[in-house]
Scaffold this motif. Structure first.
Motif, PDB file in Angstrom:
ATOM      1  N   LYS A 149      -4.066   0.828  -8.627  1.00  0.00           N
ATOM      2  CA  LYS A 149      -5.433   1.292  -8.326  1.00  0.00           C
ATOM      3  C   LYS A 149      -6.249   1.585  -9.576  1.00  0.00           C
ATOM      4  CE  LYS A 149      -5.548   4.343  -4.881  1.00  0.00           C
ATOM      5  NZ  LYS A 149      -5.103   5.641  -4.332  1.00  0.00           N
ATOM      6  N   LYS A 156       5.318   5.828  -6.520  1.00  0.00           N
ATOM      7  CA  LYS A 156       3.973   6.407  -6.684  1.00  0.00           C
ATOM      8  C   LYS A 156       3.293   5.885  -7.948  1.00  0.00           C
ATOM      9  CE  LYS A 156       4.914  10.459  -3.950  1.00  0.00           C
ATOM     10  NZ  LYS A 156       5.840  11.577  -3.979  1.00  0.00           N
ATOM     11  N   LEU A 196      -2.332  11.821  -6.069  1.00  0.00           N
ATOM     12  CA  LEU A 196      -1.070  11.115  -6.307  1.00  0.00           C
ATOM     13  C   LEU A 196      -0.375  11.677  -7.556  1.00  0.00           C
ATOM     14  CD1 LEU A 196       0.265   8.801  -4.772  1.00  0.00           C
ATOM     15  CD2 LEU A 196      -0.810   7.187  -6.307  1.00  0.00           C
ATOM     16  N   ILE A 197      -1.154  11.931  -8.582  1.00  0.00           N
ATOM     17  CA  ILE A 197      -0.582  12.500  -9.812  1.00  0.00           C
ATOM     18  C   ILE A 197      -0.005  13.889  -9.546  1.00  0.00           C
ATOM     19  CG2 ILE A 197      -1.116  13.314 -12.149  1.00  0.00           C
ATOM     20  CD1 ILE A 197      -3.171  11.039 -12.314  1.00  0.00           C
ATOM     21  N   LEU A 234      -0.262   3.929  -8.190  1.00  0.00           N
ATOM     22  CA  LEU A 234      -1.282   4.414  -9.115  1.00  0.00           C
ATOM     23  C   LEU A 234      -1.728   3.293 -10.069  1.00  0.00           C
ATOM     24  CD1 LEU A 234      -2.563   7.204  -9.594  1.00  0.00           C
ATOM     25  CD2 LEU A 234      -0.885   7.620 -11.370  1.00  0.00           C
ATOM     26  N   GLU A 287       1.238  14.884  -6.796  1.00  0.00           N
ATOM     27  CA  GLU A 287       2.500  14.682  -6.062  1.00  0.00           C
ATOM     28  C   GLU A 287       3.632  14.274  -7.017  1.00  0.00           C
ATOM     29  OE1 GLU A 287       2.035  12.008  -2.757  1.00  0.00           O
ATOM     30  OE2 GLU A 287       0.354  13.183  -1.982  1.00  0.00           O
ATOM     31  N   ILE A 288       3.293  13.419  -7.982  1.00  0.00           N
ATOM     32  CA  ILE A 288       4.304  13.013  -8.973  1.00  0.00           C
ATOM     33  C   ILE A 288       4.782  14.235  -9.749  1.00  0.00           C
ATOM     34  CG2 ILE A 288       4.689  11.692 -11.105  1.00  0.00           C
ATOM     35  CD1 ILE A 288       2.715   9.581  -9.963  1.00  0.00           C
ATOM     36  N   ASP A 290      -8.180  10.480  -4.716  1.00  0.00           N
ATOM     37  CA  ASP A 290      -6.870  10.052  -4.203  1.00  0.00           C
ATOM     38  C   ASP A 290      -5.862   9.878  -5.327  1.00  0.00           C
ATOM     39  OD1 ASP A 290      -7.802  10.073  -1.692  1.00  0.00           O
ATOM     40  OD2 ASP A 290      -8.006   7.898  -1.465  1.00  0.00           O
ATOM     41  N   ASN A 291      -6.338   9.338  -6.436  1.00  0.00           N
ATOM     42  CA  ASN A 291      -5.433   9.129  -7.580  1.00  0.00           C
ATOM     43  C   ASN A 291      -4.971  10.452  -8.181  1.00  0.00           C
ATOM     44  OD1 ASN A 291      -5.554   6.404  -7.258  1.00  0.00           O
ATOM     45  ND2 ASN A 291      -7.050   6.051  -8.901  1.00  0.00           N
ATOM     46  N   ASP A 350     -11.134   9.428  -9.567  1.00  0.00           N
ATOM     47  CA  ASP A 350     -10.836   9.211  -8.153  1.00  0.00           C
ATOM     48  C   ASP A 350      -9.923  10.288  -7.555  1.00  0.00           C
ATOM     49  OD1 ASP A 350     -10.633   6.853  -5.906  1.00  0.00           O
ATOM     50  OD2 ASP A 350      -8.742   7.941  -6.129  1.00  0.00           O
ATOM     51  N   ILE A 372       9.140   8.684  -7.358  1.00  0.00           N
ATOM     52  CA  ILE A 372       8.162   8.771  -8.447  1.00  0.00           C
ATOM     53  C   ILE A 372       7.733   7.368  -8.877  1.00  0.00           C
ATOM     54  CG2 ILE A 372       7.795   9.490 -10.853  1.00  0.00           C
ATOM     55  CD1 ILE A 372       9.757  11.776 -10.372  1.00  0.00           C
TER      56      ILE A 372
END
Lengths: 116, 116
Positions: B94, B87, A103-104, B91, A106-107, A99-100, A97, B84
């Motif tokens: 999801k 997020k 997100l990773i 995550l 961003e982390i 979006d996921n 995915d 973090i």
């Protein structure tokens, strides 16, 4: 860790607690690898004065580390940081995915912005 | 942040750079909220001596923070840590795969083990 590198790390960490002149001499000795006579000439002073300054600052830096342990913490945190990044890579590899994955990413950026 | 809480944080961070007696008096004043005459009596000394000690230590703590900025870094890192974790929760919500969820749990543990 090599003594010279360790002292260089202590100097980066606690340099703000020394005077400008002390930091200057310590950097010439530990970072730039100049000899004591060379530093003495640059500072218009004696080899003995430079020797005493380096010895005193060396002791002060070890004393600060002994009390605050910032370099020790830094090294431990660097290991943790690397560990987290490794896990994030594994996770990213296994996730489809979009979006996921974002997100990773961003982390990962957050992890890099830690000042440790 | 309230002055007293801030001083308490400075004391936790840089207390190792003060003497045991100095930390003791500062804790009684900032953490336990005792008055100067009370602390003077406990230490068998004058109110003026306690006043001077607190004033001097206060200045030393602010000076260390001004140079090393550890409390400032701590607060910034706490914010990043929270970011973090938020997020990671999103995550985790999801993601279905059990192994991946476990990996996220491990990352969260790593984040908590940072000494900041």
């Amino acid at each position: 860790m090599e003594e010279r590198i360790y002292l260089s790390m202590l100097l980066s960490t606690y340099g703000s607690l020394l005077t400008e002149k002390q930091v200057n001499v310590m950097r010439l000795y530990y970072d730039d690898d100049l000899s004591m006579p060379e530093i003495a000439e640059l500072n218009n002073t004696t080899r003995q004065a430079i020797h005493d300054l380096i010895k005193r600052c060396h002791k002060m830096l070890l004393n600060y580390e002994n009390k605050l342990k910032l370099v020790e913490k830094y090294k431990r945190n660097e290991d943790i940081k690397k560990d987290i990044k490794d896990k994030l890579y594994i996770l990213k590899d296994k996730i489809q995915d979009k979006d996921n994955v974002q997100l990773i990413d961003e982390i990962e950026k957050d992890i890099n912005s830690f000042s440790i």
